[in-house]
Design an enzyme around this catalytic site. Sequence first.
Site, PDB file in Angstrom:
ATOM      1  N   THR A 115       7.372 -13.982  40.304  1.00  0.00           N
ATOM      2  CA  THR A 115       8.346 -15.074  40.139  1.00  0.00           C
ATOM      3  C   THR A 115       9.561 -14.881  41.047  1.00  0.00           C
ATOM      4  OG1 THR A 115      10.035 -15.869  38.558  1.00  0.00           O
ATOM      5  CG2 THR A 115       9.092 -13.751  38.089  1.00  0.00           C
ATOM      6  N   ASP A 116      10.229 -15.966  41.357  1.00  0.00           N
ATOM      7  CA  ASP A 116      11.458 -15.862  42.173  1.00  0.00           C
ATOM      8  C   ASP A 116      12.582 -15.151  41.412  1.00  0.00           C
ATOM      9  OD1 ASP A 116      12.173 -17.872  40.348  1.00  0.00           O
ATOM     10  OD2 ASP A 116      12.955 -19.248  41.870  1.00  0.00           O
ATOM     11  N   GLU A 117      12.393 -15.021  40.082  1.00  0.00           N
ATOM     12  CA  GLU A 117      13.464 -14.401  39.287  1.00  0.00           C
ATOM     13  C   GLU A 117      13.614 -12.915  39.594  1.00  0.00           C
ATOM     14  OE1 GLU A 117      13.847 -15.823  35.311  1.00  0.00           O
ATOM     15  OE2 GLU A 117      12.849 -17.706  35.778  1.00  0.00           O
ATOM     16  N   TYR A 157      13.062 -10.001  31.138  1.00  0.00           N
ATOM     17  CA  TYR A 157      11.889 -10.720  31.657  1.00  0.00           C
ATOM     18  C   TYR A 157      11.730 -10.468  33.151  1.00  0.00           C
ATOM     19  CZ  TYR A 157       9.265 -14.537  33.828  1.00  0.00           C
ATOM     20  OH  TYR A 157       8.393 -15.252  34.616  1.00  0.00           O
ATOM     21  N   LYS A 210       8.828  -8.358  35.240  1.00  0.00           N
ATOM     22  CA  LYS A 210       8.006  -8.992  36.285  1.00  0.00           C
ATOM     23  C   LYS A 210       8.167  -8.256  37.620  1.00  0.00           C
ATOM     24  CE  LYS A 210       5.814 -12.233  36.137  1.00  0.00           C
ATOM     25  NZ  LYS A 210       4.375 -12.437  35.796  1.00  0.00           N
TER      26      LYS A 210
HETATM   27  P1  NAD Z   1       3.257 -19.336  29.322  1.00  0.00           P
HETATM   28  O1  NAD Z   1       4.245 -18.600  28.477  1.00  0.00           O
HETATM   29  O2  NAD Z   1       3.117 -20.809  29.188  1.00  0.00           O
HETATM   30  O3  NAD Z   1       1.798 -18.710  29.087  1.00  0.00           O
HETATM   31  C1  NAD Z   1       1.552 -17.340  29.025  1.00  0.00           C
HETATM   32  C2  NAD Z   1       0.109 -17.147  28.534  1.00  0.00           C
HETATM   33  O4  NAD Z   1      -0.165 -15.740  28.521  1.00  0.00           O
HETATM   34  C3  NAD Z   1      -0.134 -17.681  27.121  1.00  0.00           C
HETATM   35  O5  NAD Z   1      -1.351 -18.389  27.044  1.00  0.00           O
HETATM   36  C4  NAD Z   1      -0.203 -16.402  26.273  1.00  0.00           C
HETATM   37  O6  NAD Z   1      -1.032 -16.544  25.127  1.00  0.00           O
HETATM   38  C5  NAD Z   1      -0.781 -15.424  27.283  1.00  0.00           C
HETATM   39  N1  NAD Z   1      -0.477 -14.019  26.949  1.00  0.00           N
HETATM   40  C6  NAD Z   1       0.738 -13.498  26.634  1.00  0.00           C
HETATM   41  N2  NAD Z   1       0.614 -12.177  26.386  1.00  0.00           N
HETATM   42  C7  NAD Z   1      -0.694 -11.856  26.600  1.00  0.00           C
HETATM   43  C8  NAD Z   1      -1.428 -10.649  26.536  1.00  0.00           C
HETATM   44  N3  NAD Z   1      -0.850  -9.480  26.189  1.00  0.00           N
HETATM   45  N4  NAD Z   1      -2.754 -10.677  26.827  1.00  0.00           N
HETATM   46  C9  NAD Z   1      -3.368 -11.838  27.152  1.00  0.00           C
HETATM   47  N5  NAD Z   1      -2.714 -13.020  27.219  1.00  0.00           N
HETATM   48  C10 NAD Z   1      -1.393 -13.030  26.955  1.00  0.00           C
HETATM   49  O7  NAD Z   1       3.596 -18.914  30.814  1.00  0.00           O
HETATM   50  P2  NAD Z   1       3.591 -19.769  32.169  1.00  0.00           P
HETATM   51  O8  NAD Z   1       4.871 -20.489  32.282  1.00  0.00           O
HETATM   52  O9  NAD Z   1       2.320 -20.502  32.297  1.00  0.00           O
HETATM   53  O10 NAD Z   1       3.637 -18.581  33.236  1.00  0.00           O
HETATM   54  C11 NAD Z   1       2.418 -18.008  33.725  1.00  0.00           C
HETATM   55  C12 NAD Z   1       2.745 -16.919  34.733  1.00  0.00           C
HETATM   56  O11 NAD Z   1       3.480 -17.464  35.801  1.00  0.00           O
HETATM   57  C13 NAD Z   1       3.610 -15.790  34.155  1.00  0.00           C
HETATM   58  O12 NAD Z   1       3.148 -14.574  34.688  1.00  0.00           O
HETATM   59  C14 NAD Z   1       5.001 -16.109  34.657  1.00  0.00           C
HETATM   60  O13 NAD Z   1       5.781 -14.935  34.792  1.00  0.00           O
HETATM   61  C15 NAD Z   1       4.679 -16.730  35.996  1.00  0.00           C
HETATM   62  N6  NAD Z   1       5.679 -17.685  36.505  1.00  0.00           N
HETATM   63  C16 NAD Z   1       6.099 -18.712  35.703  1.00  0.00           C
HETATM   64  C17 NAD Z   1       7.001 -19.639  36.200  1.00  0.00           C
HETATM   65  C18 NAD Z   1       7.473 -20.793  35.350  1.00  0.00           C
HETATM   66  O14 NAD Z   1       8.391 -21.502  35.743  1.00  0.00           O
HETATM   67  N7  NAD Z   1       6.876 -21.066  34.187  1.00  0.00           N
HETATM   68  C19 NAD Z   1       7.492 -19.509  37.513  1.00  0.00           C
HETATM   69  C20 NAD Z   1       7.033 -18.451  38.313  1.00  0.00           C
HETATM   70  C21 NAD Z   1       6.122 -17.551  37.787  1.00  0.00           C
HETATM   71  P1  TYD Z   2      14.486 -21.860  31.550  1.00  0.00           P
HETATM   72  O1  TYD Z   2      13.629 -23.067  31.446  1.00  0.00           O
HETATM   73  O2  TYD Z   2      14.578 -20.941  30.365  1.00  0.00           O
HETATM   74  O3  TYD Z   2      13.981 -21.061  32.831  1.00  0.00           O
HETATM   75  P2  TYD Z   2      14.629 -19.770  33.574  1.00  0.00           P
HETATM   76  O4  TYD Z   2      15.766 -19.267  32.820  1.00  0.00           O
HETATM   77  O5  TYD Z   2      13.491 -18.810  33.539  1.00  0.00           O
HETATM   78  O6  TYD Z   2      14.994 -20.241  34.931  1.00  0.00           O
HETATM   79  O7  TYD Z   2      15.954 -22.286  31.933  1.00  0.00           O
HETATM   80  C1  TYD Z   2      16.204 -23.041  33.103  1.00  0.00           C
HETATM   81  C2  TYD Z   2      17.700 -23.294  33.196  1.00  0.00           C
HETATM   82  O8  TYD Z   2      18.112 -24.092  32.082  1.00  0.00           O
HETATM   83  C3  TYD Z   2      18.492 -21.999  33.117  1.00  0.00           C
HETATM   84  O9  TYD Z   2      19.626 -22.100  33.985  1.00  0.00           O
HETATM   85  C4  TYD Z   2      18.960 -21.947  31.677  1.00  0.00           C
HETATM   86  C5  TYD Z   2      19.117 -23.413  31.310  1.00  0.00           C
HETATM   87  N1  TYD Z   2      18.864 -23.714  29.881  1.00  0.00           N
HETATM   88  C6  TYD Z   2      19.811 -24.432  29.139  1.00  0.00           C
HETATM   89  O10 TYD Z   2      20.864 -24.839  29.658  1.00  0.00           O
HETATM   90  N2  TYD Z   2      19.547 -24.667  27.822  1.00  0.00           N
HETATM   91  C7  TYD Z   2      18.413 -24.246  27.211  1.00  0.00           C
HETATM   92  O11 TYD Z   2      18.238 -24.472  25.992  1.00  0.00           O
HETATM   93  C8  TYD Z   2      17.447 -23.505  27.989  1.00  0.00           C
HETATM   94  C9  TYD Z   2      16.180 -23.002  27.358  1.00  0.00           C
HETATM   95  C10 TYD Z   2      17.718 -23.270  29.328  1.00  0.00           C
END
Ligand code: NAD
Ligand code: TYD
Length: 333
Positions: free
Chosen positions: A125-127, A149, A153
Amino acid sequence: MTRVLVTGGAGFIGSHYVHHALAAHPDWHITVLDKLTYAGNLANLEDVKDHPRYRFLCGDIASRPDVEKATEDGMDCIFNFAAETHVDRSIGQPEGFIRTDIYGAYTLLEVARQRKAKAFVQISTDEVYGSVAQGQSRETDALMPSNPYSASKAAADRLAYSYFATYGLPVYISRASNNFGPRQYPEKVIPLFVTNALVNEPLPLYGDGENVRDWLFVTDHCMALDVMLERGAPGEVYNIGAGNERRNIEITRLILDRLNKPTTLVRPVQDRPGHDRRYALDCSKIRALGWAPRVTFEQGLEQTIAWYTENRSWWLPIKTGEYLEYYRNHYRL
Ligand code: NAD
Ligand code: TYD
């Protein structure tokens, strides 16, 4: 035939990737391994449940027996989407992040090495770069994660690289920006605000609402992963972002406007501790491989709002039960 393991396939991005991959790769046989935590939902895979090249296994990536069982017929390629993913939860209870995001990735890397996998895709992730005051993060920049988190990562990201450098495992690492789209768990800001607005609940905006994220529509992320795997080089990192920098307050207003809801629904709340101010990515490396986003931020937001409006049965039950308890505690409602 290519045997592909997709971990976390019942979650948001993983489920989109499974749909995408079954259509895009006719020789792939996909096994989803997912623990079905609060964020995993089999409804996300309902459309493909009878697909002949797909099977689902409930299991934990941090359990070696579970991972070995899921790959007992071999593993050509693995996409590791499984993770604990919500920053606020990581601040409250970091342990699950350490266990799944770090130890789980380690377990998968070990089994991939044992099975002589031809590709290990680590979804990072970019984070991991931490907050970026100016300019855009490049793949070679230092990692400065600032919450449990992003730190977990970052550990997995570099651990995956170490398996390339040390053991020659063909590891590919993507660092995508904030994704959005249908089926995202409504704790992340866009689905949280859309679903709250739909039921006339307050939208809890952290701090001054000026934090910036770079938004990527989920299907564009899926396509970029294929480009990285097909045209990228093992051991390399690829940033994936669409250049849609938006302030949280702007997104909040767009959602309320689109749903014809009053701005009085916005509730400024206490800021997240260690809240990263801005993420922004330089994506010239993945773009040089021929990838470009296809969905604009406005199109993606429109599609996302429409999906949540039409699929209340997917999210209304989530807003009760365990999540409601978490939500009330977190926002002290
Ligand atoms: P999500 O939280 O929607 O889904 C995570 C999935 O992983 C769920 O289905 C959960 O049941 C499963 N899981 C959790 N712990 C587990 C374990 N121990 N064993 C097997 N399965 C397990 O997440 P997402 O938003 O779809 O993110 C997916 C991936 O992409 C993650 O690795 C996240 O760090 C990465 N990512 C997400 C974003 C974003 O904006 N959502 C951006 C960049 C990278
Ligand atoms: P989020 O969706 O949790 O993603 P991330 O923190 O991983 O980037 O949050 C996106 C942005 O929105 C972040 O700057 C935090 C803000 N935010 C709120 O202002 N209120 C909320 O209830 C949540 C969950 C996030």
